[in-house]
Write an enzyme that holds these catalytic residues in place. Structure first.
Site, PDB file in Angstrom:
ATOM      1  N   ASN A 172      -5.372  12.491   0.628  1.00 37.96           N
ATOM      2  CA  ASN A 172      -4.487  11.633   1.422  1.00 37.96           C
ATOM      3  C   ASN A 172      -5.343  10.881   2.438  1.00 37.96           C
ATOM      4  O   ASN A 172      -6.566  11.088   2.531  1.00 37.96           O
ATOM      5  CB  ASN A 172      -3.395  12.461   2.107  1.00 37.96           C
ATOM      6  CG  ASN A 172      -2.313  11.596   2.715  1.00 37.96           C
ATOM      7  OD1 ASN A 172      -1.781  10.700   2.055  1.00 37.96           O
ATOM      8  ND2 ASN A 172      -1.978  11.791   3.974  1.00 37.96           N
ATOM      9  N   LYS A 173      -4.732  10.024   3.193  1.00 40.98           N
ATOM     10  CA  LYS A 173      -5.432   9.149   4.141  1.00 40.98           C
ATOM     11  C   LYS A 173      -6.479   9.895   4.963  1.00 40.98           C
ATOM     12  O   LYS A 173      -6.263  11.034   5.375  1.00 40.98           O
ATOM     13  CB  LYS A 173      -4.373   8.500   5.047  1.00 40.98           C
ATOM     14  CG  LYS A 173      -4.873   7.532   6.072  1.00 40.98           C
ATOM     15  CD  LYS A 173      -5.748   6.436   5.507  1.00 40.98           C
ATOM     16  CE  LYS A 173      -5.126   5.664   4.361  1.00 40.98           C
ATOM     17  NZ  LYS A 173      -6.108   4.796   3.661  1.00 40.98           N
ATOM     18  N   GLN A 227      -1.845   2.470   9.888  1.00 44.02           N
ATOM     19  CA  GLN A 227      -0.552   2.545   9.178  1.00 44.02           C
ATOM     20  C   GLN A 227       0.480   3.352   9.958  1.00 44.02           C
ATOM     21  O   GLN A 227       1.679   3.112   9.833  1.00 44.02           O
ATOM     22  CB  GLN A 227      -0.746   3.190   7.783  1.00 44.02           C
ATOM     23  CG  GLN A 227      -1.518   2.338   6.801  1.00 44.02           C
ATOM     24  CD  GLN A 227      -3.003   2.684   6.794  1.00 44.02           C
ATOM     25  OE1 GLN A 227      -3.571   3.032   7.814  1.00 44.02           O
ATOM     26  NE2 GLN A 227      -3.634   2.559   5.649  1.00 44.02           N
ATOM     27  N   ARG A 287       0.864  -1.184   0.000  1.00 43.59           N
ATOM     28  CA  ARG A 287       0.000   0.000   0.000  1.00 43.59           C
ATOM     29  C   ARG A 287       0.893   1.223   0.000  1.00 43.59           C
ATOM     30  O   ARG A 287       2.103   1.116   0.108  1.00 43.59           O
ATOM     31  CB  ARG A 287      -1.029  -0.021   1.131  1.00 43.59           C
ATOM     32  CG  ARG A 287      -0.642  -0.628   2.416  1.00 43.59           C
ATOM     33  CD  ARG A 287       0.486   0.048   3.142  1.00 43.59           C
ATOM     34  NE  ARG A 287       0.233   1.471   3.319  1.00 43.59           N
ATOM     35  CZ  ARG A 287       1.151   2.386   3.543  1.00 43.59           C
ATOM     36  NH1 ARG A 287       2.449   2.050   3.616  1.00 43.59           N
ATOM     37  NH2 ARG A 287       0.867   3.655   3.708  1.00 43.59           N
ATOM     38  N   GLY A 288       0.253   2.406  -0.119  1.00 42.50           N
ATOM     39  CA  GLY A 288       1.044   3.628  -0.292  1.00 42.50           C
ATOM     40  C   GLY A 288       1.128   3.899  -1.787  1.00 42.50           C
ATOM     41  O   GLY A 288       1.477   2.994  -2.567  1.00 42.50           O
ATOM     42  N   ALA A 289       0.792   5.136  -2.168  1.00 43.91           N
ATOM     43  CA  ALA A 289       0.615   5.429  -3.599  1.00 43.91           C
ATOM     44  C   ALA A 289       1.823   5.042  -4.480  1.00 43.91           C
ATOM     45  O   ALA A 289       1.662   4.313  -5.472  1.00 43.91           O
ATOM     46  CB  ALA A 289       0.250   6.892  -3.755  1.00 43.91           C
ATOM     47  N   ARG A 309      -7.639  -0.334  -6.594  1.00 39.99           N
ATOM     48  CA  ARG A 309      -7.892   0.770  -5.652  1.00 39.99           C
ATOM     49  C   ARG A 309      -8.124   2.036  -6.487  1.00 39.99           C
ATOM     50  O   ARG A 309      -7.339   2.322  -7.398  1.00 39.99           O
ATOM     51  CB  ARG A 309      -6.703   0.948  -4.698  1.00 39.99           C
ATOM     52  CG  ARG A 309      -6.482  -0.284  -3.816  1.00 39.99           C
ATOM     53  CD  ARG A 309      -5.550  -0.011  -2.651  1.00 39.99           C
ATOM     54  NE  ARG A 309      -6.160   0.840  -1.665  1.00 39.99           N
ATOM     55  CZ  ARG A 309      -5.487   1.374  -0.633  1.00 39.99           C
ATOM     56  NH1 ARG A 309      -4.200   1.116  -0.475  1.00 39.99           N
ATOM     57  NH2 ARG A 309      -6.098   2.152   0.244  1.00 39.99           N
ATOM     58  N   ASP A 329      -1.978  10.743  -2.114  1.00 37.64           N
ATOM     59  CA  ASP A 329      -2.322   9.714  -3.103  1.00 37.64           C
ATOM     60  C   ASP A 329      -2.674  10.324  -4.442  1.00 37.64           C
ATOM     61  O   ASP A 329      -2.590   9.669  -5.476  1.00 37.64           O
ATOM     62  CB  ASP A 329      -3.486   8.873  -2.584  1.00 37.64           C
ATOM     63  CG  ASP A 329      -3.032   8.097  -1.367  1.00 37.64           C
ATOM     64  OD1 ASP A 329      -3.034   8.676  -0.265  1.00 37.64           O
ATOM     65  OD2 ASP A 329      -2.626   6.936  -1.537  1.00 37.64           O
TER      66      ASP A 329
HETATM   67  O1  MRU Z   1      -4.481   3.222   2.210  1.00 37.68           O
HETATM   68  P1  MRU Z   1      -2.997   3.418   2.080  1.00 37.68           P
HETATM   69  O2  MRU Z   1      -2.215   2.872   3.211  1.00 37.68           O
HETATM   70  O3  MRU Z   1      -2.486   2.971   0.735  1.00 37.68           O
HETATM   71  O4  MRU Z   1      -2.853   4.985   2.139  1.00 37.68           O
HETATM   72  C1  MRU Z   1      -1.582   5.549   2.054  1.00 37.68           C
HETATM   73  C2  MRU Z   1      -1.572   7.008   2.232  1.00 37.68           C
HETATM   74  O5  MRU Z   1      -2.582   7.666   2.382  1.00 37.68           O
HETATM   75  C3  MRU Z   1      -0.247   7.656   2.118  1.00 37.68           C
HETATM   76  O6  MRU Z   1      -0.169   8.787   2.936  1.00 37.68           O
HETATM   77  C4  MRU Z   1      -0.054   8.074   0.665  1.00 37.68           C
HETATM   78  O7  MRU Z   1      -0.178   6.973  -0.163  1.00 37.68           O
HETATM   79  C5  MRU Z   1       1.219   8.724   0.425  1.00 37.68           C
HETATM   80  S1  MRU Z   1       2.454   7.487   0.346  1.00 37.68           S
HETATM   81  C6  MRU Z   1       3.946   8.053  -0.006  1.00 37.68           C
END
Ligand code: MRU
Length: 341
Positions: A245-246, A195, A46-48, A89, A236
């Site tokens: 973002n999250k 996370q 996970r993470g963009a 996603r 993201d």
């Molecule tokens: O749902 P996730 O864990 O994929 O969400 C991740 C985030 O929101 C991060 O802050 C975002 O992807 C930036 S990652 C460098």
């Protein structure tokens, strides 16, 4: 940190299984693009930026699987693979950016499918390498914003684990420490997938960077008490009017504004989707049990009560002090004039 994802010499996709961290450092290996797609959906990765690279590696696996087919069959199978990967996603733009970048090579299909497959594998490996370079440059640019002794609050995990290595929001922290500054981090736990508590705390402890975890609801108070100097989060997707973002990021940004604390967003240009406005972006809604049950296990909400689980937040540009890309630090307006075509 060790790489979050890599292409192995025997053509497998190897990744850290982030669902079992921090208790276990376990690796998964895949040879089927469908399994890579599932790993993105269930958040083994996970993470963009990390899911962007996983998507590119998934496409590379698909070319290996289909390279002995006729040109027509190959193309239709690859289209299906691209759809399956893109449908994992909906919010992070890197996923779509990565599949589209690989597709540009496939479009110019060379006569020899083996050559095409080699080219796609090579491109995906380049994308993984570029991710690290981009993050290091975000680090260099963002480190200039940090003073010796600063406490940086971050939300979710936009660190090494959200990328191939080094991170985006945590890159300035890493770079400032490499420059000799004393920097520590406050990590919001980041309900419901935690996370921050599980991943940001894990990777910072792994790299011996001081970190404290707080409940999400504490960040406003800590700002009010003067215990936070800067906020840096990842993203993201950046549209022409907001940062995605999250979930919870918007509230952190509001609290930062109210307390005159700079709120920075670390954004590799692969995350910019400036043709979009907020109305064009789908906010992922995940299974409600992520909210009703702690880590999918113990139920904490009465049976029969509905839960909502929006995974991402919309933070308007008026709350953003600066966007840190691999090219520099920009106000949202400067960023738009630099990158919007
Ligand atoms: O749902 P996730 O864990 O994929 O969400 C991740 C985030 O929101 C991060 O802050 C975002 O992807 C930036 S990652 C460098």
């Amino acid at each position: 940190m060790i790489p979050t994802i890599e292409w192995t010499e025997d053509n497998k996709v190897k990744m850290i299984d982030q669902t079992v961290l921090p208790h276990e450092l376990k690796f998964l290996e895949f040879t089927d693009y469908r399994d890579v797609a599932t790993s993105i959906k269930v958040m083994n990765i996970r993470g963009a930026p990390a899911i962007g690279v996983a998507a590119a590696f998934g496409m590379a696996l698909a070319t290996i699987e289909f390279k002995s087919l006729s040109k027509d069959k190959f193309l239709s199978s690859m289209k299906e693979a691209a759809e399956i990967i893109k449908n994992t996603r909906p919010t992070a733009s890197n996923l779509f950016w990565a599949v589209d970048r690989v597709w540009r090579i496939i479009k110019d299909f060379p006569d020899n499918p083996q050559t095409l497959s080699d080219l796609v594998v090579e491109e995906a490996k380049i994308m993984a390498q570029e991710d690290i370079t981009v993050n290091k440059n975000i680090g260099k640019n963002g480190a200039k914003l940090l003073n010796d002794g600063d406490v940086v609050l971050t939300h979710c995990n936009a660190g090494s684990l959200a990328t191939v290595q080094y991170g985006t929001a945590l890159a300035p922290v890493r770079a400032a420490i490499e420059d000799g500054k004393k920097i520590s981090v406050i990590a919001d736990e980041t309900r419901p997938r935690l996370q921050g508590a599980r991943l940001t705390a894990y990777e910072l402890q792994y790299d011996k960077i001081p970190v404290k975890v707080i409940s999400d609801t504490s960040s406003g108070l800590l700002m009010r008490l003067g215990k936070v100097d800067k906020v840096i989060v990842g993203t993201d997707r950046v549209s022409s009017d907001a940062v995605f973002n999250k979930i919870g990021t918007y509230l952190v940004a509001l609290a930062a504004k109210d307390n005159d604390i700079p709120f920075y967003v670390a954004a590799p240009t692969s995350t910019l989707s400036l043709q979009d406005t907020v109305d064009d972006v789908t906010i992922e809604q995940r299974d409600a049990t992520e909210v009703s049950n702690v880590l999918g296990k113990v139920r904490i909400v009465p049976e029969g009560v509905e839960c909502l689980n929006y995974a991402f937040d919309i933070t308007p540009f008026r709350l953003v002090s600066g966007i840190i890309t691999e090219d520099g630090v920009f106000t949202p307006e400067e960023m738009l004039s630099k990158y919007k075509k």
